[in-house]
Design a protein around this motif. Structure first.
Motif: not given
Length: 190
Positions: A77-98
């Protein structure tokens, strides 16, 4: 199309007060991205309501849950989201109205919105940017084409499952559908 507090409240399932607070940013976002046809507006508002907890949340509630733990590399899932660095999951969690989720999507939204979202992901929590990012997402995925034909299930699948052709039922589809019907009623479509 000129939106009103009543239309936003009905379509997003929000209170009148919350709808009034969101009216200017949502109107500006719709104007900028050409979300103007009644069926398009109805689908957009219903999607905003479902994705943001009725205009309450502009940031994903973080546990982290088991699913959210999967946002961290080196998971699939991280790979699909482009999350490459430790902590990217939380840092780039869902934001915005969508909710824009993952480093890759933040990078694309940063280019589309001309905002430094990679260094300042929290910018998507601000009402103007939360609404603009939702409309940008809508336009970048050409969801108006589905919406104006009345294919709300296709819209919901594209937003919540990443594919309009998925056979799975979108998360909370009955809630989404109820908001869509309310939005269409408020727009005089039914």
């Amino acid at each position: 199309m000129r939106l009103t507090t009543t239309i936003i409240a009905a379509g997003c399932g929000a209170t009148q007060l919350r709808a009034a607070q969101w009216l200017p940013p949502i109107q500006a976002a719709c104007d900028k991205y050409g979300i103007a046809e009644p069926l398009d507006v109805a689908a957009f508002l219903a999607t905003l309501g479902a994705e943001s907890g009725r205009l309450v949340y502009t940031r994903e509630i973080w546990g982290p849950t088991l699913a959210q733990q999967g946002y961290e590399p080196p998971s699939k899932k991280a790979s699909e989201l482009g999350n490459t660095q430790p902590g990217d999951g939380r840092r780039f969690c869902g934001r915005g109205l969508i909710q824009i989720t993952g480093r890759r999507n933040y990078t694309l939204a940063a280019i589309g919105l001309d905002l430094d979202l990679v260094n300042h992901p929290e910018l998507l929590e601000q009402p103007v940017n939360a609404a603009l990012s939702a409309a940008w997402y809508w336009a970048s995925r050409k969801l108006s084409a589905l919406a104006i034909t009345g294919d709300f299930l296709g819209v919901s699948r594209a937003v919540n499952l990443g594919s309009a052709t998925s056979k799975a039922m979108p998360l909370h589809y009955s809630e989404r559908l109820a908001l869509y019907v309310a939005a269409k009623k408020s727009l005089g479509l039914i």
